[in-house]
Motif scaffolding. Sequence first.
Motif, short mmCIF file in Angstrom:
data_model
loop_
_atom_site.label_atom_id
_atom_site.label_comp_id
_atom_site.label_asym_id
_atom_site.label_seq_id
_atom_site.Cartn_x
_atom_site.Cartn_y
_atom_site.Cartn_z
N SER A 145 -20.91 33.20 11.01
CA SER A 145 -20.50 33.49 12.39
C SER A 145 -21.25 32.56 13.33
CB SER A 145 -20.82 34.95 12.75
OG SER A 145 -22.22 35.12 12.90
N SER B 290 -16.54 35.44 10.99
CA SER B 290 -15.92 35.80 12.26
C SER B 290 -15.82 34.54 13.10
CB SER B 290 -16.73 36.87 13.00
OG SER B 290 -17.99 36.36 13.41
N THR B 291 -14.68 34.37 13.75
CA THR B 291 -14.48 33.15 14.54
C THR B 291 -13.45 33.40 15.62
OG1 THR B 291 -14.03 30.77 14.40
CG2 THR B 291 -12.64 32.22 13.08
N MET B 292 -13.38 32.47 16.56
CA MET B 292 -12.42 32.54 17.66
C MET B 292 -11.38 31.45 17.44
SD MET B 292 -13.27 32.38 21.74
CE MET B 292 -13.48 30.61 21.90
N SER C 298 -9.69 40.48 21.77
CA SER C 298 -9.41 39.34 22.63
C SER C 298 -10.09 39.52 23.98
CB SER C 298 -7.90 39.17 22.84
OG SER C 298 -7.36 40.31 23.48
N LYS D 88 -15.29 27.07 22.30
CA LYS D 88 -15.32 28.06 23.36
C LYS D 88 -14.83 27.56 24.72
CE LYS D 88 -19.25 30.24 21.15
NZ LYS D 88 -19.24 29.29 20.03
N ASN E 208 -8.78 34.25 24.63
CA ASN E 208 -9.59 34.06 23.41
C ASN E 208 -9.23 35.14 22.40
OD1 ASN E 208 -11.05 32.01 24.76
ND2 ASN E 208 -12.43 33.53 25.63
N TYR F 10 -10.07 36.79 18.55
CA TYR F 10 -11.16 36.84 17.58
C TYR F 10 -10.65 37.39 16.24
CZ TYR F 10 -13.72 36.18 21.86
OH TYR F 10 -14.15 35.68 23.06
#
Length: 306
Positions: A101, A148-150, A165, A203, A269, A271
């Motif tokens: 992450s 975990s990522t965006m 989100s 980001k 965003n 997730y």
Amino acid sequence: MFQNTNLNLLKSLHILLQEAHVSNAAKRLHITQSAVSRQLAQLREMCNDDLLVRSSNYFVLTPKAEILKAKLDSFFGDFEHLLSDITFEPENWSGELIISSSDYVAQYVLPDICSRLNSLAPQLKINYQLWHPVNIERLHELGIDIASTMLPEKPKDVSSLFIGSDHSVLVMRKQHPLSSKNNLGVTELLSYPHIKITGGADKDSMIDQQLSLLNLHREISLQVPFFTAAVSRLIQTDALMVVPLHIAKNLSKFWAITHKNLPFDVDINKYWLIWHPKFDNDVSHKWVREQIVLSMQDSENSIHLS
């Protein structure tokens, strides 16, 4: 083709196609590299195909090998499921779980995840790795069990679970000259240098995309992969920083910072939890996914799950 082939040779083929690397396959099979090389030669003759073709310093799978790999993945998955215990007992699980992450999740959410997993599976060992977007294509190679990522949309070629989100905001120190203004414009956005966080998922490139449409660009005074380093610098200067809203809200509990809306609309965003498809039906991995989601739901530092 495999009518008179023993299961060990099929297993060697499966591992070779997974690793595309003779020495790595030898380690997993607990035999010598020369033995694996002999098996590969035997398999090439049996399949009437090269299977693995050298490209620069590594091997790539031939089209026939890709087809065989998919069939063997399914075969050995079903075979292992047939031989596995019907029930899974977390309290007796003594494996290792590799989680990846951003450092924000590691600092503010991972402790809650570890606490839950440790209470239910006390023998489980957890290994953390800092996430980088290019790792999405290397989950198996890097041994990452879950990350975990965006990402803007549901990722392809990996399994995933949408977990929430939000949108991005502009962060600054509380005494910043812009902190008293309610509605900021592009001029204010560009009047100060920016700090860019490079670790984890992307980001803030959406900001640069919006500015490029206006033939504008912002000054990046510092690029750093860690949130703590970025915020430490942010509160010492008049620099600005773009981060997701849930991160800005949580960081403001610990740092003298505030946030403002951006002067233009940007994409939401999204997730995700992601993992290699080989774990889709793995009972222990299913259990871990459920526990991580529960931990995120309970954590006050995590995004509110949708």
